[in-house]
Design an enzyme around this catalytic site. Structure first.
Site, mmCIF file in Angstrom:
data_model
loop_
_atom_site.group_PDB
_atom_site.id
_atom_site.type_symbol
_atom_site.label_atom_id
_atom_site.label_comp_id
_atom_site.label_asym_id
_atom_site.label_seq_id
_atom_site.Cartn_x
_atom_site.Cartn_y
_atom_site.Cartn_z
ATOM 1 N N CYS A 2 43.774 34.835 42.906
ATOM 2 C CA CYS A 2 43.113 35.721 41.945
ATOM 3 C C CYS A 2 44.028 36.900 41.594
ATOM 4 O O CYS A 2 45.016 37.169 42.280
ATOM 5 C CB CYS A 2 41.747 36.195 42.473
ATOM 6 S SG CYS A 2 41.796 37.694 43.479
ATOM 7 N N ASP A 28 43.033 51.815 37.659
ATOM 8 C CA ASP A 28 42.378 50.800 36.839
ATOM 9 C C ASP A 28 43.124 50.705 35.502
ATOM 10 O O ASP A 28 43.502 51.720 34.918
ATOM 11 C CB ASP A 28 40.901 51.182 36.594
ATOM 12 C CG ASP A 28 40.098 50.034 36.023
ATOM 13 O OD1 ASP A 28 39.207 49.511 36.729
ATOM 14 O OD2 ASP A 28 40.350 49.637 34.857
ATOM 15 N N HIS A 44 41.444 38.190 50.601
ATOM 16 C CA HIS A 44 40.473 37.863 49.559
ATOM 17 C C HIS A 44 39.049 37.807 50.107
ATOM 18 O O HIS A 44 38.704 36.948 50.915
ATOM 19 C CB HIS A 44 40.814 36.532 48.885
ATOM 20 C CG HIS A 44 39.939 36.254 47.713
ATOM 21 N ND1 HIS A 44 40.177 36.775 46.462
ATOM 22 C CD2 HIS A 44 38.784 35.555 47.603
ATOM 23 C CE1 HIS A 44 39.220 36.398 45.643
ATOM 24 N NE2 HIS A 44 38.348 35.657 46.304
ATOM 25 N N ASN A 82 30.612 46.516 41.729
ATOM 26 C CA ASN A 82 29.779 45.564 41.022
ATOM 27 C C ASN A 82 29.730 44.295 41.848
ATOM 28 O O ASN A 82 30.770 43.681 42.120
ATOM 29 C CB ASN A 82 30.349 45.296 39.625
ATOM 30 C CG ASN A 82 30.217 46.523 38.742
ATOM 31 O OD1 ASN A 82 29.196 47.195 38.760
ATOM 32 N ND2 ASN A 82 31.247 46.842 37.975
ATOM 33 N N GLY A 88 27.778 42.634 36.505
ATOM 34 C CA GLY A 88 28.914 42.660 35.582
ATOM 35 C C GLY A 88 30.257 42.612 36.277
ATOM 36 O O GLY A 88 31.262 43.080 35.738
ATOM 37 N N HIS A 93 37.064 39.623 43.348
ATOM 38 C CA HIS A 93 37.766 40.086 44.565
ATOM 39 C C HIS A 93 37.199 41.472 44.816
ATOM 40 O O HIS A 93 37.286 42.337 43.922
ATOM 41 C CB HIS A 93 39.281 40.128 44.298
ATOM 42 C CG HIS A 93 40.120 40.540 45.474
ATOM 43 N ND1 HIS A 93 41.193 39.794 45.926
ATOM 44 C CD2 HIS A 93 40.069 41.649 46.279
ATOM 45 C CE1 HIS A 93 41.764 40.409 46.964
ATOM 46 N NE2 HIS A 93 41.103 41.536 47.190
ATOM 47 N N HIS A 95 36.141 45.048 45.102
ATOM 48 C CA HIS A 95 36.821 46.301 44.735
ATOM 49 C C HIS A 95 35.799 47.399 44.556
ATOM 50 O O HIS A 95 34.694 47.165 44.062
ATOM 51 C CB HIS A 95 37.673 46.147 43.476
ATOM 52 C CG HIS A 95 36.941 45.574 42.299
ATOM 53 N ND1 HIS A 95 36.658 44.232 42.175
ATOM 54 C CD2 HIS A 95 36.426 46.166 41.187
ATOM 55 C CE1 HIS A 95 36.008 44.025 41.053
ATOM 56 N NE2 HIS A 95 35.841 45.181 40.429
HETATM 57 P P1 DGP Z 1 34.513 44.897 37.621
HETATM 58 O O1 DGP Z 1 33.771 44.816 36.319
HETATM 59 O O2 DGP Z 1 33.790 45.754 38.607
HETATM 60 O O3 DGP Z 1 34.893 43.528 38.158
HETATM 61 O O4 DGP Z 1 35.861 45.683 37.283
HETATM 62 C C1 DGP Z 1 37.119 45.107 37.197
HETATM 63 C C2 DGP Z 1 38.068 46.221 36.857
HETATM 64 O O5 DGP Z 1 39.391 45.759 37.091
HETATM 65 C C3 DGP Z 1 38.032 46.677 35.387
HETATM 66 O O6 DGP Z 1 37.658 48.059 35.352
HETATM 67 C C4 DGP Z 1 39.439 46.472 34.864
HETATM 68 C C5 DGP Z 1 40.259 46.284 36.124
HETATM 69 N N1 DGP Z 1 41.354 45.352 36.013
HETATM 70 C C6 DGP Z 1 41.265 44.051 35.637
HETATM 71 N N2 DGP Z 1 42.473 43.462 35.661
HETATM 72 C C7 DGP Z 1 43.352 44.421 36.081
HETATM 73 C C8 DGP Z 1 44.764 44.411 36.315
HETATM 74 O O7 DGP Z 1 45.469 43.422 36.150
HETATM 75 N N3 DGP Z 1 45.315 45.592 36.726
HETATM 76 C C9 DGP Z 1 44.557 46.725 36.937
HETATM 77 N N4 DGP Z 1 45.204 47.816 37.328
HETATM 78 N N5 DGP Z 1 43.222 46.763 36.732
HETATM 79 C C10 DGP Z 1 42.638 45.623 36.299
#
Ligand code: DGP
Length: 118
Positions: A2, A28, A44, A82, A88, A93, A95
């Site tokens: 992932c 983010d 993971h 989330n 959503g 993974h 976070h």
């Molecule tokens: P969630 O909706 O809780 O699964 O949030 C996923 C978050 O991860 C979203 O705010 C954008 C962030 N995100 C997704 N892909 C990447 C990435 O490749 N790099 C970084 N730094 N953030 C990412």
């Protein structure tokens, strides 16, 4: 593998803030506040519901270190995870989002049909 596993292993570049052998904090890619940091375990785990309590305990300590390092420990911050589809969750993974650096409203969480659920 992932996307967050790739970030954790170093296969994918990211803007790191803090890391130890078990956890990583990075910015983010799509910030929703002046401070918007993600904290992940390096192994993971899909989501909060699958997280062993002992990992959660260590992660709590790590999150507090990040908040202190970035300087939002005194001003305050919002911690969000989330958990699954209805929440959503986009990246499967575990976070935690650390949001801060301004007065946060609940506005962006308000559903237009929210009265139906009250
Ligand atoms: P969630 O909706 O809780 O699964 O949030 C996923 C978050 O991860 C979203 O705010 C954008 C962030 N995100 C997704 N892909 C990447 C990435 O490749 N790099 C970084 N730094 N953030 C990412």
């Amino acid at each position: 593998m992932c996307i967050f596993c790739k970030i954790a292993s170093g296969e994918m570049n990211t803007n790191k803030i803090l890391e130890d052998e078990s956890f990583l904090a990075f910015h983010d890619v799509n910030p929703k506040a002046p401070v918007h940091i993600l904290v992940i375990p390096k192994t993971h785990i899909e989501k909060f519901d699958d997280t062993p309590p002992e990992v959660m305990a260590q992660m709590t300590t790590f999150i507090k270190k990040v908040a202190n390092l970035i300087g939002v420990d005194k001003s305050g911050y919002r911690l969000i995870t989330n958990n699954g589809e209805d929440a959503g969750q986009e990246v499967a993974h575990l976070h935690f989002h650390i949001l801060g650096g301004t007065k946060l409203s609940w506005q962006h969480l308000q559903d237009t049909n929210s009265k139906e659920f009250i």
